[in-house]
Design an enzyme around this catalytic site. Sequence first.
Site, PDB file in Angstrom:
ATOM      1  N   TYR A   1      21.908   7.314  87.774  1.00 41.89           N
ATOM      2  CA  TYR A   1      21.960   9.051  87.350  1.00 41.89           C
ATOM      3  C   TYR A   1      23.009   9.740  88.016  1.00 41.89           C
ATOM      4  O   TYR A   1      23.488  10.103  87.225  1.00 41.89           O
ATOM      5  CB  TYR A   1      20.865   9.689  88.562  1.00 41.89           C
ATOM      6  CG  TYR A   1      20.508  10.922  88.334  1.00 41.89           C
ATOM      7  CD1 TYR A   1      19.502  11.300  86.733  1.00 41.89           C
ATOM      8  CD2 TYR A   1      20.307  11.797  88.581  1.00 41.89           C
ATOM      9  CE1 TYR A   1      19.843  13.188  86.481  1.00 41.89           C
ATOM     10  CE2 TYR A   1      20.515  12.764  88.373  1.00 41.89           C
ATOM     11  CZ  TYR A   1      20.015  13.918  87.511  1.00 41.89           C
ATOM     12  OH  TYR A   1      19.832  15.164  87.050  1.00 41.89           O
TER      13      TYR A   1
ATOM     14  N   SER B   1      24.605  17.734  86.788  1.00 41.18           N
ATOM     15  CA  SER B   1      23.193  18.132  87.906  1.00 41.18           C
ATOM     16  C   SER B   1      24.617  17.544  89.668  1.00 41.18           C
ATOM     17  O   SER B   1      25.760  17.782  89.523  1.00 41.18           O
ATOM     18  CB  SER B   1      23.208  16.431  88.465  1.00 41.18           C
ATOM     19  OG  SER B   1      21.535  15.928  90.030  1.00 41.18           O
TER      20      SER B   1
HETATM   21  N1  NAP Z   1      14.965  19.213  88.539  1.00 44.81           N
HETATM   22  C1  NAP Z   1      15.771  19.149  89.150  1.00 44.81           C
HETATM   23  O1  NAP Z   1      15.855  19.342  90.227  1.00 44.81           O
HETATM   24  C2  NAP Z   1      17.241  18.978  88.234  1.00 44.81           C
HETATM   25  C3  NAP Z   1      18.445  19.143  88.874  1.00 44.81           C
HETATM   26  C4  NAP Z   1      19.320  18.753  88.545  1.00 44.81           C
HETATM   27  C5  NAP Z   1      19.395  18.062  87.290  1.00 44.81           C
HETATM   28  N2  NAP Z   1      18.669  18.475  86.081  1.00 44.81           N
HETATM   29  C6  NAP Z   1      18.824  17.913  85.561  1.00 44.81           C
HETATM   30  O2  NAP Z   1      18.480  19.365  84.312  1.00 44.81           O
HETATM   31  C7  NAP Z   1      18.003  18.653  83.327  1.00 44.81           C
HETATM   32  C8  NAP Z   1      16.414  19.233  82.864  1.00 44.81           C
HETATM   33  O3  NAP Z   1      15.984  18.479  83.925  1.00 44.81           O
HETATM   34  P1  NAP Z   1      13.847  18.658  84.513  1.00 44.81           P
HETATM   35  O4  NAP Z   1      13.863  18.748  86.036  1.00 44.81           O
HETATM   36  O5  NAP Z   1      13.508  20.289  83.591  1.00 44.81           O
HETATM   37  O6  NAP Z   1      13.028  17.415  83.381  1.00 44.81           O
HETATM   38  P2  NAP Z   1      11.618  17.418  83.276  1.00 44.81           P
HETATM   39  O7  NAP Z   1      10.602  18.351  83.953  1.00 44.81           O
HETATM   40  O8  NAP Z   1      11.448  15.792  83.191  1.00 44.81           O
HETATM   41  O9  NAP Z   1      11.684  17.803  81.914  1.00 44.81           O
HETATM   42  C9  NAP Z   1      12.751  17.066  80.788  1.00 44.81           C
HETATM   43  C10 NAP Z   1      12.303  17.583  78.998  1.00 44.81           C
HETATM   44  O10 NAP Z   1      13.040  16.797  78.274  1.00 44.81           O
HETATM   45  C11 NAP Z   1      12.545  16.453  77.663  1.00 44.81           C
HETATM   46  N3  NAP Z   1      13.276  14.649  77.579  1.00 44.81           N
HETATM   47  C12 NAP Z   1      12.645  14.380  78.584  1.00 44.81           C
HETATM   48  N4  NAP Z   1      13.603  12.228  77.902  1.00 44.81           N
HETATM   49  C13 NAP Z   1      13.535  13.587  76.807  1.00 44.81           C
HETATM   50  C14 NAP Z   1      14.427  12.491  75.842  1.00 44.81           C
HETATM   51  N5  NAP Z   1      14.722  11.064  75.656  1.00 44.81           N
HETATM   52  N6  NAP Z   1      14.685  12.791  74.262  1.00 44.81           N
HETATM   53  C15 NAP Z   1      13.911  14.151  74.640  1.00 44.81           C
HETATM   54  N7  NAP Z   1      13.976  14.607  75.397  1.00 44.81           N
HETATM   55  C16 NAP Z   1      14.111  14.593  76.270  1.00 44.81           C
HETATM   56  C17 NAP Z   1      11.245  16.564  78.195  1.00 44.81           C
HETATM   57  O11 NAP Z   1      10.389  16.353  76.979  1.00 44.81           O
HETATM   58  P3  NAP Z   1       8.366  15.672  76.884  1.00 44.81           P
HETATM   59  O12 NAP Z   1       8.150  17.071  77.697  1.00 44.81           O
HETATM   60  O13 NAP Z   1       8.466  15.373  75.755  1.00 44.81           O
HETATM   61  O14 NAP Z   1       8.329  14.398  78.167  1.00 44.81           O
HETATM   62  C18 NAP Z   1      11.180  18.105  78.580  1.00 44.81           C
HETATM   63  O15 NAP Z   1      11.146  18.640  77.811  1.00 44.81           O
HETATM   64  C19 NAP Z   1      18.078  17.046  83.695  1.00 44.81           C
HETATM   65  O16 NAP Z   1      19.126  16.741  82.659  1.00 44.81           O
HETATM   66  C20 NAP Z   1      17.922  16.787  84.527  1.00 44.81           C
HETATM   67  O17 NAP Z   1      19.111  15.816  84.666  1.00 44.81           O
HETATM   68  C21 NAP Z   1      17.101  19.299  87.551  1.00 44.81           C
END
Ligand code: NAP
Length: 250
Positions: free
Chosen positions: A159, A145
């Site tokens: 985080y 991130s």
């Molecule tokens: N969105 C942003 O703005 C942003 C920015 C920077 C970095 N990121 C990073 O990008 C990655 C994805 O983020 P996102 O925004 O797509 O998140 P999200 O919308 O919350 O989706 C999370 C995904 O990961 C799965 N997951 C969550 N906890 C888990 C666990 N303990 N074990 C296995 N699977 C798990 C969820 O499965 P379920 O459906 O079963 O819950 C879902 O498929 C993360 O590493 C996050 O830190 C996101």
Amino acid sequence: MTTTIKSLSGKVALVTGGSRGIGAAIVKRLASDGAAVAFTYASAQQKAEALVQEIEASGGRALALRADSGDAIAVKGAVAETVKAFGGIHILVNNAGLANLKPYDQFAIEEFDRMVAVNVRAVFAAVQAAAPQMGEGGRIVNIGSINADFNPFPGNSLYVMSKAAVAGLTRGLARDLAPLGITVNNVQPGPTDTDMNPADGPYAPVVSGMIPVGRYGTGAEIADMVAYLATPGAAFVTGATINVDGGTTV
Ligand SMILES: NC(=O)c1ccc[n+]([C@@H]2O[C@H](COP(=O)([O-])OP(=O)(O)OC[C@H]3O[C@@H](n4cnc5c(N)ncnc54)[C@H](OP(=O)(O)O)[C@@H]3O)[C@@H](O)[C@H]2O)c1
């Protein structure tokens, strides 16, 4: 009859946290580039099954695996299941992540441990299980991130720590795995419209003002970078941290 050779034809990928958000966009992109794609999820089984059906309906191959990234044995098991189902593993995308914002003095120590287990230890466990199976040409992409380098909000200490650790782990592993012909890179998204950080959520008005391009990113835009790093042509890119953030950190 013409046969189209896609950029990832014959490859097998595993994406952690692939049922929703950025992970689901990566799963779809790697599948449309020709890879057989396994992905983990934590609890949303219906979403995971719907994604498998969507990919299969367009002629791809996908497999949903329930595996909590907080459990290192389950993570290693997901790598083993991928190899068993698809005959190998060439691409690992460590995407599953947890965000948890609150004042530093309100975190329980168990929450610190959970953040490290899901966001950092799982990356290491997956690499330990997958790298020995990959061989020359293996590709590992971690999803960090921009918060590793840029922290505009209070309450984000754990985080930020975890994503800085992912960047460090990437550099260390890149050097360890380079002799095996395996690259390890860290893609750092900026604000990206997902359930974790919705473009119409409570933080959105403030966050949008910090993004020079004037909008949140999409999962597909993060997936574009991951797809490039997964190709044979990216063999000379390793140990890199690449921001995909609409200029947020400039
Ligand atoms: N969105 C942003 O703005 C942003 C920015 C920077 C970095 N990121 C990073 O990008 C990655 C994805 O983020 P996102 O925004 O797509 O998140 P999200 O919308 O919350 O989706 C999370 C995904 O990961 C799965 N997951 C969550 N906890 C888990 C666990 N303990 N074990 C296995 N699977 C798990 C969820 O499965 P379920 O459906 O079963 O819950 C879902 O498929 C993360 O590493 C996050 O830190 C996101």
